[in-house]
Design an enzyme around this catalytic site. Structure first.
Site, mmCIF file in Angstrom:
data_model
loop_
_atom_site.group_PDB
_atom_site.id
_atom_site.type_symbol
_atom_site.label_atom_id
_atom_site.label_comp_id
_atom_site.label_asym_id
_atom_site.label_seq_id
_atom_site.Cartn_x
_atom_site.Cartn_y
_atom_site.Cartn_z
ATOM 1 N N THR A 47 0.828 -1.207 0.000
ATOM 2 C CA THR A 47 0.000 0.000 0.000
ATOM 3 C C THR A 47 0.859 1.252 0.000
ATOM 4 O OG1 THR A 47 -1.633 -1.247 1.240
ATOM 5 C CG2 THR A 47 -1.943 1.115 1.123
ATOM 6 N N ASP A 233 -4.658 -2.162 -7.893
ATOM 7 C CA ASP A 233 -4.338 -2.875 -6.653
ATOM 8 C C ASP A 233 -4.880 -4.305 -6.746
ATOM 9 O OD1 ASP A 233 -3.475 -3.307 -4.104
ATOM 10 O OD2 ASP A 233 -5.137 -2.271 -3.123
ATOM 11 N N GLU A 234 -4.266 -5.242 -6.049
ATOM 12 C CA GLU A 234 -4.758 -6.629 -5.980
ATOM 13 C C GLU A 234 -5.013 -7.226 -7.364
ATOM 14 O OE1 GLU A 234 -4.717 -8.012 -3.128
ATOM 15 O OE2 GLU A 234 -5.571 -6.749 -1.551
ATOM 16 N N GLN A 268 -1.399 -14.810 -3.163
ATOM 17 C CA GLN A 268 -2.560 -14.467 -2.345
ATOM 18 C C GLN A 268 -3.841 -14.418 -3.173
ATOM 19 O OE1 GLN A 268 -2.038 -11.603 0.982
ATOM 20 N NE2 GLN A 268 -0.031 -11.229 0.073
#
Length: 742
Positions: A47, A233-234, A268
């Site tokens: 982050t 993100d992700e 993840q």
DNA sequence: TGACGTCACTTTTTT
DNA sequence: AGTGACGTCA
């Protein structure tokens, strides 16, 4: 809640924000031109990199705030990024294209809605509306809903949407096995109904937008020129349609302007069952030629044994991009090993966890830094009961959301029906809530009229009240409702939307309905309605509020006090705690049998990633456990320890308790009726005394204590069932063995 | 319309 | 075992 703590406010010196980064982080921030994949292991400052990069782009003048597209999956992540960017650049940031995939796609879609047959004020349907609508479509098509449940069809449609497939482009092989080859036709009918209602479901936001970008070169080019930088993100959790949307936006005509930066961690990726495609991240270099990859491998969160154990486990997966977590914290070299505790059954497991938390708490451990992370929601119950019994405060995450509660959905339906007379789903929900004598007959008449005239229900209703198609009583009730909706809508013109909303709830009789309701939940529902009005006040207009409500279904629970967190492994992604318990590591439960059945080897790898996510949540203490016996759907079943336990590097773990595997001779078990709970003759390490037998029967009027509901007074006794009026929880019927005299 | 019986279901759920 | 959805009855 124990999210990554916000960093202290950065000093105002320009450039100084870069000095706080390690070399790999700095490379991720400063590699601005061209496609970049940042592989960020757990706890490596993902982050920080994302927000610093964003700020860096702005502070170096490479782009204006509105020229950066920043995409997250959750509203929470978007909020956090916004706040941290603002903190670095030292001023509030306005006009950002920063938000969730869905929120950003919705915002874009409102500008081009007409290209897919919607108006710019289209409604966004939540899952409940979606499934009610699809049910209507399927009923109209005469589908046998017993054989072909609505929710299956909903799932099929969603998966098609996740893959960017509109009706008409479904591969033939996928349409044949549902509802006699009618799946695609039902999908088309559902989409037609959505268009007629001027509505979109979640999947549509991205599907429509991608279709628009694909079919309209001028529109695409405008967006490509606007967004000089794209941050994602992700990335490992993106599905196909999200990938297509990003790729379209990033394919600037000038290859030098393809500045897309995706941050993620293939290890993840745990949402494949929701359509996420881990291949998106694995393929990045092929998809974006000339892409650079930066790996963040310095972990600032966990001790060395925790990192070593997690790394050892995840190394068993194939098809990884590959990275190694290095301890980056100055104090991370020591640290205790991961504990594997073997227990007799799930209740003993709960006692073990409870006892350790109690001991840690006595030793000064902040309970807000303790978490119990489970594979499946039902596992939380045993822990809840135990924590209540020993008086440890806790919070369960992921329960019913504020905006999913009945009274909130009703109120929102009123607001929607008021704002948008074409919103049939909302109108249908409130037309007879509270009961105004509009029964099945009246509703059917209404539907028929609407269908014949091809107009929304509310419009058809307007015509109906002028005729004698309805009996006098329903007709009067309907007229009153319509007049109310008109009046409230007119009120919005010159009065505040909060005032109008309050009026609406009063005048419609909705508040009164709950005031007259004598069920124990009624008071809470009235409170929730007040809370809704308060939340409404935070928005400038009713329309802004409704946009928010569809896309931001979040828990309103504020973090107060130090409480143990109880949640699923999925819900824990992105969080961290000092002390983490990972119970239920048993074959069938974790890895989940159902996953394995449906997804085979790939699913096993995803389960393993879930285990990796779990372990890497822990900063200092990680306690994994498994029980030899567990009650599943009512009967006791003996279990086998999870294969993941054997995959942890032996050097990093300590085992506790007897290793009770099926190899254990059955002679130590007391025989019992089939399916009854096996009893252990030799007490296990964590066996504690059972609740003492109750002296005498419980009597009406007696004050008692219940583990879940607290204190209350007995109203009635019927065999082993008690009706109790609880002080906090209202009146409930409970089994006598769950209460004790207060 | 509400109360009650029967039946099937039971992993995870960022929007 | 416990729940929720649906159908039937008064």
């Amino acid at each position: 809640m124990s999210a990554t703590p916000a960093p202290p406010a950065p000093p105002p010196v320009p450039g100084d924000y870069l000095a706080r980064l390690n070399p790999e982080q700095r490379a991720a921030v400063e590699t601005l031109e061209g496609p970049l994949l940042v592989l960020a292991g757990a706890g490596t400052g993902k982050t920080r990199v994302l927000t610093t990069r964003f700020a860096h782009i702005l502070l170096t003048g490479r782009a204006q705030p509105h020229q950066v597209l920043a995409v997250t999956f959750t509203n929470k992540a978007a909020r956090e990024m916004r706040a941290r960017v603002a903190a670095i650049i030292q001023r509030p940031v306005e006009g950002l294209w920063l938000g969730t995939f869905h929120a950003l796609a919705a915002r874009m879609l409102r500008r081009h809605a007409e290209l897919v047959g919607l108006r710019s004020d289209f409604t966004i349907l939540d899952p409940d509306d979606q499934s009610r609508l699809l049910k209507q479509v399927m009923e109209a098509a005469g589908v046998d809903l017993k054989r072909w449940p609505v929710n299956n069809m909903m799932g099929i449609i969603q998966r098609w949407k996740d893959r960017g497939l509109p009706p008409g482009r479904i591969p033939a092989a996928e349409t044949s096995d549902y509802a006699n080859n009618r799946a695609e036709a039902l999908y088309a009918a559902y989409q037609a109904r959505l268009a007629a209602l001027n509505a979109a479901d979640f999947g549509d936001l991205l599907l429509h937008m991608t279709e628009i970008l694909r079919g309209h070169a001028d529109v695409l080019e405008r967006w490509q020129r606007l967004f000089r930088y794209i941050l994602v993100d992700e990335y490992q959790d993106t599905n196909l349609v999200q990938y297509m949307w990003l790729r379209l936006l990033a394919q600037h005509a000038d290859p030098a302007q393809r500045n897309i930066c995706c941050v993620g961690d293939d290890d993840q990726s745990i949402y494949s069952w929701r359509g996420a495609e881990i291949e998106n991240i694995l393929r990045f270099e092929k998809d974006f030629p000339g892409a650079r990859i930066v790996r963040l491998e310095s972990n600032y969160r966990s001790t060395r044994p925790i990192l070593a154990a997690a790394s050892g486990l995840i190394a068993r997966n194939e098809g990884r991009l590959g990275k190694t977590l290095r301890p980056g914290r100055a104090d991370s070299q020591g640290g205790e090993k991961i504990r594997i505790v073997s227990l007799w059954d799930s209740e003993e497991e709960a006692r073990m966890v409870g006892a350790r938390i109690e001991a840690a708490s006595r030793a000064g451990q902040d309970l807000g830094e303790v978490a119990i992370l489970v594979r499946a929601g039902f596992q939380t119950r045993a822990f809840e009961e135990r924590l209540i019994a020993i008086g440890i405060p806790y919070r369960v995450f992921g329960g019913a959301k504020f905006y999913e509660r009945q009274e909130i959905r009703d109120a929102v339906a009123y607001f929607r029906a008021m704002v948008n007379p074409a919103d049939d789903l909302a109108f249908e929900r409130i037309v007879n809530t509270p009961k105004r004598g509009l029964g099945d007959t009246a509703i059917a008449t209404l539907h028929r009229a609407a269908r014949e005239q091809g107009v929304p229900l509310a419009i058809a209703a307007r015509g109906l009240v002028g005729t004698d198609a309805l009996r006098p009583k329903p007709r009067a009730a309907l007229r009153e409702l319509l007049e109310g909706l008109d009046r409230w809508r007119a009120g919005l013109e010159h009065e505040g939307h909060v005032v109008v909303a309050a009026q609406l709830l009063e005048e419609s009789g909705y508040t009164a309905m709950w005031q007259q309701d004598r069920s124990p939940e009624a008071a809470g529902r009235l409170d929730n309605l007040k809370e809704l009005l308060r939340a409404l006040g935070e928005f400038a207009t009713m329309a802004a509020f409704l946009e928010h409500i569809a896309l931001v279904m979040e828990n309103d629970e504020a973090a107060e006090g130090a409480r143990v967190s109880l949640m699923t492994l999925h819900a824990a992604k992105g969080l961290e705690f000092d002390m983490v318990f990972l119970p239920g590591w048993e074959e069938g439960l974790f890895p989940s049998q159902r996953s394995l059945d449906e997804g085979g080897a790939k699913a096993l790898e995803e389960e393993r990633r879930l285990a990796y996510v779990g372990i890497t949540r822990a900063r200092r203490h990680c306690i994994i456990s498994h029980a030899a016996n567990r009650r599943i759907y009512g009967n006791w079943t003996s279990t086998i320890p999870s294969r993941f336990l054997d995959e942890l590097p032996e050097a990093e773990v300590v085992r506790e308790g007897e290793t009770r595997t099926p190899a254990m001779p059955h002679s130590v078990f007391a025989a019992g009726p089939l399916g009854s709970r096996p009893r252990l003759i030799e007490a296990g390490a964590w066996e504690v005394t059972a609740r003492p037998a109750r002296a005498g029967a419980l009597q009406v009027g007696q004050r008692v204590f219940h583990q879940k509901f607290g204190y209350g007074r007995i109203i009635a006794v019927e065999d082993d069932r008690l009706d109790i009026d609880f002080e906090k929880a209202g009146s409930k019927r409970v089994l006598d063995r769950f209460v004790e005299p207060a």
